[in-house]
Design a protein around this motif. Structure first.
Motif, PDB file in Angstrom:
ATOM      1  N   GLU A  88      37.386 -17.977 -40.831  1.00  0.00           N
ATOM      2  CA  GLU A  88      36.099 -17.337 -40.597  1.00  0.00           C
ATOM      3  C   GLU A  88      35.721 -17.511 -39.134  1.00  0.00           C
ATOM      4  OE1 GLU A  88      32.322 -17.098 -43.262  1.00  0.00           O
ATOM      5  OE2 GLU A  88      32.140 -18.898 -42.016  1.00  0.00           O
ATOM      6  N   ALA A 137      28.293 -10.796 -35.954  1.00  0.00           N
ATOM      7  CA  ALA A 137      29.062 -10.482 -37.162  1.00  0.00           C
ATOM      8  C   ALA A 137      29.939 -11.687 -37.488  1.00  0.00           C
ATOM      9  CB  ALA A 137      29.926  -9.243 -36.928  1.00  0.00           C
ATOM     10  N   GLY A 143      32.872 -13.175 -40.277  1.00  0.00           N
ATOM     11  CA  GLY A 143      33.799 -12.778 -41.337  1.00  0.00           C
ATOM     12  C   GLY A 143      35.190 -13.290 -41.060  1.00  0.00           C
ATOM     13  N   PRO A 171      33.496  -8.114 -41.250  1.00  0.00           N
ATOM     14  CA  PRO A 171      32.249  -8.855 -41.427  1.00  0.00           C
ATOM     15  C   PRO A 171      31.868  -9.030 -42.895  1.00  0.00           C
ATOM     16  CG  PRO A 171      31.966  -7.066 -39.854  1.00  0.00           C
ATOM     17  CD  PRO A 171      33.286  -6.870 -40.520  1.00  0.00           C
ATOM     18  N   THR A 172      31.414 -10.243 -43.200  1.00  0.00           N
ATOM     19  CA  THR A 172      30.791 -10.517 -44.496  1.00  0.00           C
ATOM     20  C   THR A 172      29.290 -10.713 -44.310  1.00  0.00           C
ATOM     21  OG1 THR A 172      31.314 -12.872 -44.250  1.00  0.00           O
ATOM     22  CG2 THR A 172      32.864 -11.523 -45.517  1.00  0.00           C
ATOM     23  N   ARG A 173      28.877 -11.011 -43.072  1.00  0.00           N
ATOM     24  CA  ARG A 173      27.464 -11.152 -42.724  1.00  0.00           C
ATOM     25  C   ARG A 173      27.243 -10.554 -41.339  1.00  0.00           C
ATOM     26  NH1 ARG A 173      28.826 -16.363 -43.845  1.00  0.00           N
ATOM     27  NH2 ARG A 173      28.317 -17.081 -41.769  1.00  0.00           N
ATOM     28  N   THR A 216      23.965 -10.172 -38.606  1.00  0.00           N
ATOM     29  CA  THR A 216      22.568 -10.427 -38.287  1.00  0.00           C
ATOM     30  C   THR A 216      22.300  -9.915 -36.879  1.00  0.00           C
ATOM     31  OG1 THR A 216      23.053 -12.632 -37.415  1.00  0.00           O
ATOM     32  CG2 THR A 216      22.444 -12.488 -39.751  1.00  0.00           C
TER      33      THR A 216
END
Length: 171
Positions: A101, A121, A123, A159-161, A163
């Motif tokens: 990650e 990003a 991930g 990306p998993t998140r 912001t």
């Protein structure tokens, strides 16, 4: 009798001129290009180049990419499907981080308008191994990485998140 000044206002003193405008103008001038010539190179009118340089503009990403390409400025990443692709050296720490990650951040601060933004990003990082995908990325990329040495190893962050934030100065 007082004679009115015939000196024109300097570009940096123009209200609304942003960091983007100053940087575009500085690079264009360093290359010895007129606004019309830059416009011809990137498919825009010279008056639009003037607008980008002298006003708080929000050009489309495609316009920015074409202008950056015409000015020889690097855009060091691509959006590739659901991921973010970028080049690095096969021996770099980043290349060895495949399967872990990681975070990728891009941001901008404009000192003139006292605004800024940042996107983060997070991930999993993976190497592109498919020759067709790599060929596509090589032909799609509009510039070479700015870092020295060979940077031909493509990596992708899925990306998993995501912001972000927009920063504005309270007046």
């Amino acid at each position: 009798m007082n004679t009115p000044s015939t000196h024109s206002q300097q570009p940096d003193a123009m209200t609304g001129r942003t960091d983007l405008g100053r940087r575009l103008a500085a690079r264009r001038e360093a290359l010895g290009l007129s606004r019309d010539e830059l416009g011809r190179r990137c498919g825009a009118d010279g008056t639009y180049i003037t607008y980008l340089e002298e006003h708080a503009a929000s050009p489309a990403i495609g316009t920015l990419v074409r202008v950056a390409d015409a000015l020889g400025l690097p855009v060091n990443y691509l959006v590739a499907g659901p991921g973010i692709a970028f080049r690095t050296s096969a021996e770099a720490v980043t290349a060895r981080a495949a399967g872990t990650e990681v975070a990728f951040e891009i941001d901008n601060i404009d000192d003139v308008t006292a605004t800024g933004w940042s996107v983060l990003a997070v991930g999993e990082l993976a190497a592109f191994t498919d020759p067709d995908e790599t060929h596509h990325l090589n032909t799609t990329a509009r510039s070479q990485p700015w870092a020295g040495g060979p940077r031909s190893h493509w990596m992708k962050l899925t990306p998993t998140r995501i912001t972000g934030r927009h920063v504005v100065h309270d007046s």
